[in-house]
Scaffold this active site. Structure first.
Site, mmCIF file in Angstrom:
data_model
loop_
_atom_site.group_PDB
_atom_site.id
_atom_site.type_symbol
_atom_site.label_atom_id
_atom_site.label_comp_id
_atom_site.label_asym_id
_atom_site.label_seq_id
_atom_site.Cartn_x
_atom_site.Cartn_y
_atom_site.Cartn_z
ATOM 1 N N HIS A 40 41.949 46.403 25.025
ATOM 2 C CA HIS A 40 40.544 46.314 25.364
ATOM 3 C C HIS A 40 40.326 45.787 26.760
ATOM 4 C CE1 HIS A 40 36.055 46.600 25.745
ATOM 5 N NE2 HIS A 40 36.154 45.392 25.824
ATOM 6 N N ASP A 54 39.574 59.781 57.921
ATOM 7 C CA ASP A 54 40.190 59.448 56.674
ATOM 8 C C ASP A 54 40.439 58.030 56.614
ATOM 9 O OD1 ASP A 54 41.916 59.588 54.307
ATOM 10 O OD2 ASP A 54 41.897 61.874 54.748
ATOM 11 N N TRP A 96 43.774 39.096 27.019
ATOM 12 C CA TRP A 96 44.140 39.763 28.374
ATOM 13 C C TRP A 96 44.801 38.877 29.333
ATOM 14 C CZ3 TRP A 96 42.160 39.565 33.245
ATOM 15 C CH2 TRP A 96 41.240 38.586 33.624
ATOM 16 N N SER A 110 49.753 48.871 43.246
ATOM 17 C CA SER A 110 48.739 49.875 43.605
ATOM 18 C C SER A 110 47.542 49.190 44.275
ATOM 19 C CB SER A 110 48.278 50.681 42.409
ATOM 20 O OG SER A 110 47.119 51.271 42.659
ATOM 21 N N SER A 111 47.187 47.967 43.727
ATOM 22 C CA SER A 111 45.962 47.332 44.332
ATOM 23 C C SER A 111 46.258 46.830 45.724
ATOM 24 C CB SER A 111 45.353 46.120 43.450
ATOM 25 O OG SER A 111 45.155 46.659 42.252
ATOM 26 N N HIS A 163 40.293 33.796 38.568
ATOM 27 C CA HIS A 163 39.046 33.764 38.926
ATOM 28 C C HIS A 163 38.506 34.565 40.038
ATOM 29 C CE1 HIS A 163 35.072 32.022 38.130
ATOM 30 N NE2 HIS A 163 34.926 32.366 39.273
ATOM 31 N N GLU A 209 39.834 37.229 40.734
ATOM 32 C CA GLU A 209 39.484 38.513 40.294
ATOM 33 C C GLU A 209 38.227 38.827 39.666
ATOM 34 O OE1 GLU A 209 41.497 40.929 39.766
ATOM 35 O OE2 GLU A 209 40.976 42.358 38.139
ATOM 36 N N TYR A 255 35.574 37.975 40.913
ATOM 37 C CA TYR A 255 34.773 38.390 42.246
ATOM 38 C C TYR A 255 35.323 39.480 42.989
ATOM 39 C CZ TYR A 255 32.769 33.783 41.595
ATOM 40 O OH TYR A 255 31.835 32.845 40.912
ATOM 41 N N SER A 278 23.343 46.598 47.377
ATOM 42 C CA SER A 278 22.822 46.079 48.415
ATOM 43 C C SER A 278 22.578 47.386 49.550
ATOM 44 C CB SER A 278 23.590 45.137 49.625
ATOM 45 O OG SER A 278 23.954 44.090 48.787
ATOM 46 N N HIS A 306 37.844 25.896 35.595
ATOM 47 C CA HIS A 306 36.758 25.807 34.824
ATOM 48 C C HIS A 306 36.954 26.547 33.608
ATOM 49 C CE1 HIS A 306 34.717 29.016 37.146
ATOM 50 N NE2 HIS A 306 35.180 29.726 36.342
ATOM 51 N N HIS A 307 38.037 27.441 33.506
ATOM 52 C CA HIS A 307 38.495 28.343 32.197
ATOM 53 C C HIS A 307 39.387 27.439 31.461
ATOM 54 C CE1 HIS A 307 37.269 32.115 34.287
ATOM 55 N NE2 HIS A 307 37.594 31.367 35.439
ATOM 56 N N THR A 325 25.403 32.922 45.384
ATOM 57 C CA THR A 325 24.943 33.849 44.496
ATOM 58 C C THR A 325 23.490 34.328 44.637
ATOM 59 O OG1 THR A 325 26.852 33.295 43.436
ATOM 60 C CG2 THR A 325 25.410 35.042 42.513
ATOM 61 N N LYS A 354 21.961 35.874 47.516
ATOM 62 C CA LYS A 354 21.881 37.347 47.490
ATOM 63 C C LYS A 354 20.860 37.744 46.264
ATOM 64 C CE LYS A 354 26.676 38.579 48.140
ATOM 65 N NZ LYS A 354 26.215 39.647 48.852
ATOM 66 N N ARG A 360 35.758 33.657 19.034
ATOM 67 C CA ARG A 360 35.993 34.985 19.865
ATOM 68 C C ARG A 360 37.322 35.450 19.100
ATOM 69 N NH1 ARG A 360 37.477 34.218 26.179
ATOM 70 N NH2 ARG A 360 37.949 36.374 25.945
#
Lengths: 527, 72
Positions: free
Chosen positions: A79, A108, A144, A171-172, A255, A257, A259, A270, A304-305, A330, A333, A452
Site C-alpha cells: 500500500h 512541448d 515501505w 523514470s523520475s 525526507h 521525498e 517534500y 497557489s 527525526h524519523h 511552511t 505559505k 502501527r
C-alpha cells in the site's frame, strides 16, 4: 501578466498523429504523456486503495479474521510503496507534463522522446510490484521503508520491489531532467523566472530535489540487493556492517521525498486560491523563497524519523530544532494563502473547495508533525497510529486533495467540457468527511498506544478502529464518484470557454479549450 | 553629424552584503516587494546559489553550536 500571440487556433491540422493504441505507445506529445501519467496514477491509486481497504477490513474488529499476519504486512508495505511511487508522484509528473509547457508558453517538453521513455518505464515497474504478491513468499513485507535486516531476509518479492524502485527512480530522474531543461530554456520571451506561475516554480525546485535524492534511494536498495545475493554485508552487523546505516541512507532520501510529494501540491493550491479569490497571489516572491527554503531544510532533518534508534543527545536536539524550523517557511505559505483570500471576491467551485480543504486539513497534519518533532514526545509516539494519522493528514489531505483540486481546475482546459459542478462538490464533501472519519480517530488510538503495522490489537482500541474502517470504505467508494465525474466530463458536457475561470491568470487560459494538440508553436510574448 | 544614442542601462551588480541579506530573508521565506524587485535585477543566480550554500552551512553550524552549548 498579459500575453499576445498572433496565432489562430481555429484549426487543428497539425494533429496528424497515429491513432488507436500506437498513438499512446509512440507519443512524444506532452499532453498525451501527461494524460498517460494521470491515468496510470489513478489506476495505481485504485490498486493501492484496494490494499488499504483490505487492511482496514482486517482491522474492523480485534482478532484475526481475514488475513494471516505475514500477508497483512505485505499489504501495508505494498500500500505504501504503490501510493508513494505509483499514485502520488506520477500524478504530479502528469500535471507537470500537461501544465508546465502550457504555463511557460513552450511548444512541448525539452526532450520529447525521453519523456515517452520516462512514462513507459512506469507500467513495467507497476507490474513488478503487483505481481510480487504471486511469487513464492509473496510481496515484500518489510514496510515501505524496507528497513534492513527485514529487507535482507525476504523472498524474491523483495527483489522485484528493488527492481521496481530502480526503474521508477530512473523514470523520475529523466522526468526531472526534462522539467528543469524545459523551464530553464523554453520559457516564452518576456517570461522571466520571477514571472513564472508558482506551480512551475514549485516543480523546478521539486525536480532538483528528485535529482538529488533518487540516486540515494537507488544506492540504498542496490546495497540491499548485493547484501541479499552477492555476499556483501553493508547492513549485516555480523559481517561488520550496520543496519542503522540503512535507516540513515533511506531517510536521507525519504525526507526530501516527503517534500517532493508536497511542493507541487503547494504549487497547485497557489494557482487555485488566487483564481477563486480574484486577487493576485499575496507575497509571490516570499512564496518562491519559502519553497526554496523548505527544499534546503529538507536535507538536514532526516534523523527525526529515527529518534528511537539511539543517537547522542546533541544529535537529537539538532534534528529536533531543524525540524521545528521548517514550520517557519511552511507557515509563511499558509499565511500567504489566507492573505490572498483576505477581502477577495471568493467563490467556492470544486477546485477552491479542495484548495480550502487542503489548507485546513494539511495545517492539522503540519501541527501533528511539530508534535512529533519534539524528541521526548516522538519517543512515546514512535510507530503508533498517531504517526499514521500524521502522515495521512499531509499525504492524503495534502498531496491528494491538491491533486483533486488541480484536476477539477484544469479538467475543462484538458477536455473542452465543464464537469458536473454539483457532483464535484458532492465528491469534495464526501472525501472531506470520510477522510476525517478515517484518520482523525487514529490520533486517539495512537495516543492510547496502538502500534502501527499490526493485524490484531487490544480490545480498548476497538471503537476507534471500527470508525476508521467505516470511514475508509466511505472514502474509497467516494472516489468512484470522482471517476464518474471525470469520465462524463471527457465524454461531453457544456462547452468550456478558453478562460474557464473568471479570475484565472496565466498563458494556459489564452489557448482554446480543449487545448489543441500543438500549442505555442509560435511563442507568445509575455509583457 | 553626431548620432546621440541612449546610454545602455546596466544594472549594477549586488555586493556580498546585499546577497547575504536576500538569502537571509529567503530562509525565513519573507521579502518586501520593493527589495525583491531590486534583488531581481541586481543579484545574479550564481550569487544566490553560492550564498545559499554558505547560508545553509552557517545555519547547520550555528545549530550544532547551539546544541553543543545546551548539552555541555
Amino acid at each position: 501578466m498579459e500575453a499576445a500571440h498572433g496565432h489562430g487556433y481555429g484549426h487543428d491540422e497539425h494533429a496528424h498523429h497515429p491513432s488507436g493504441l500506437m498513438r499512446w505507445v509512440t507519443t512524444t506529445n506532452h499532453k498525451d504523456i501527461g494524460t498517460l501519467y494521470l491515468w496510470f496514477s489513478f489506476s495505481m491509486f485504485i490498486v493501492g486503495g484496494i490494499l488499504a481497504l483490505m487492511l482496514r477490513a482486517e482491522l474492523f474488529q480485534p482478532g484475526l479474521q481475514l488475513w494471516e499476519p505475514h500477508f497483512f504486512n505485505q499489504l501495508t508495505t505494498m500500500h505504501g510503496l504503490i501510493m508513494v511511487f505509483g499514485a502520488i508522484m506520477p500524478a504530479f509528473v502528469g500535471f507537470a507534463n500537461w501544465q508546465v509547457p502550457l504555463m511557460i508558453g513552450a511548444p512541448d517538453m525539452a526532450f520529447a522522446r525521453m519523456n515517452n521513455w520516462s512514462f513507459w518505464l512506469l507500467p513495467p515497474a507497476a507490474i513488478l510490484l503487483v505481481t510480487s504478491f504471486f511469487v513464492p513468499g509473496g510481496a515484500t513485507a518489510a514496510g515501505w521503508t524496507l528497513y534492513a535486516p527485514l529487507s535482507t531476509q525476504m523472498g524474491p518479492g523483495m527483489d522485484l520491489a528493488i527492481f521496481a524502485l530502480h526503474i521508477m527512480g530512473a523514470s523520475s530522474i529523466m522526468g526531472s531532467i526534462n522539467i528543469i531543461t524545459t523551464i530553464l530554456n523554453m520559457r516564452a520571451p518576456g517570461m522571466t523566472l520571477m514571472k513564472m506561475p508558482l506551480f512551475v516554480w514549485t516543480w523546478l525546485i521539486t525536480a532538483y530535489l528528485l535529482i538529488a535524492v533518487m540516486p540515494v534511494l537507488a544506492g540504498a536498495v542496490t546495497m540491499v540487493l548485493t547484501d541479499r545475493h552477492f555476499g556483501t554485508t553493508f547492513f549485516n552487523a555480523a559481517g561488520g556492517g550496520d543496519p542503522v546505516m540503512f535507516q540513515h541512507i533511506f531517510w536521507f532520501f525519504g525526507h526530501p521525498e516527503v517534500y517532493i510529494m508536497i511542493l507541487p501540491a503547494f504549487g497547485i493550491v497557489s494557482q487555485i486560491v488566487p483564481a477563486f479569490a480574484r486577487k493576485p497571489l499575496f507575497g509571490y516572491s516570499s512564496m518562491v523563497y519559502a519553497t526554496s527554503s523548505i527544499a534546503i531544510l529538507s536535507f538536514i532533518v532526516w534523523a527525526h524519523h529515527m529518534f528511537t534508534v539511539g543517537m547522542p543527545a546533541a544529535s537529537q536536539l539538532f534534528f529536533m530544532y531543524a525540524t521545528m524550523l521548517i514550520a517557519v517557511p511552511t507557515g509563511v505559505k499558509v499565511f500567504n494563502w489566507i492573505a490572498t483570500m483576505w477581502k477577495g471576491s471568493m467563490t467556492f467551485e470544486t477546485p477552491m473547495l479542495f484548495a480550502c480543504g487542503f489548507i485546513f486539513v494539511f495545517s492539522m497534519g503540519g501541527f501533528t508533525g511539530l508534535v512529533l518533532a519534539i524528541t521526548p514526545i516522538d519517543i512515546q509516539l514512535q510507530d503508533t497510529y498517531y504517526v499514521v494519522a500524521h502522515f495521512h493528514y499531509v499525504l492524503v489531505a495534502g498531496s491528494l486533495f491538491a491533486i483533486f483540486g488541480g484536476v477539477y481546475y484544469w479538467l475543462p482546459k484538458w477536455t473542452g467540457h465543464m464537469y458536473n459542478e454539483t457532483l464535484g462538490k458532492v465528491h469534495f464533501w464526501l472525501t472531506m468527511i470520510f477522510f476525517n472519519v478515517t484518520f482523525f480517530p487514529m490520533h486517539f488510538s495512537g495516543l492510547a498506544g496502538m502500534p502501527r503495522r499490526v493485524p490484531d490489537y487490544a480490545l480498548q482500541f476497538a471503537d476507534f478502529n471500527m470508525l476508521s474502517t467505516i470511514g475508509a470504505f466511505g472514502f474509497g467508494l467516494s472516489q468512484m464518484l470522482f471517476l464518474y465525474v471525470v469520465v462524463t466530463c471527457i465524454r461531453g458536457g457544456a462547452k468550456a470557454p478558453d478562460k474557464v475561470w473568471e479570475g484565472a491568470q496565466g498563458l494556459e487560459w489564452t489557448v482554446p479549450s480543449p487545448a489543441p494538440y500543438h500549442t505555442f508553436e509560435i511563442p507568445p510574448v509575455v509583457k | 553629424m553626431r548620432v546621440v544614442t541612449e546610454p545602455e542601462y546596466k544594472p549594477r551588480k549586488a555586493g556580498p552584503l546585499e546577497v547575504a541579506k536576500a538569502v537571509f530573508w529567503s530562509f525565513l521565506g519573507i521579502r518586501k516587494r520593493a527589495a525583491h524587485e531590486k534583488d531581481a535585477v541586481t543579484i545574479k543566480p550564481v550569487q544566490v546559489i553560492v550564498a545559499g550554500i554558505i547560508g545553509a552551512v552557517i545555519f547547520v553550524l550555528s545549530l550544532i553550536m547551539l546544541v553543543r552549548y545546551i548539552t555541555s
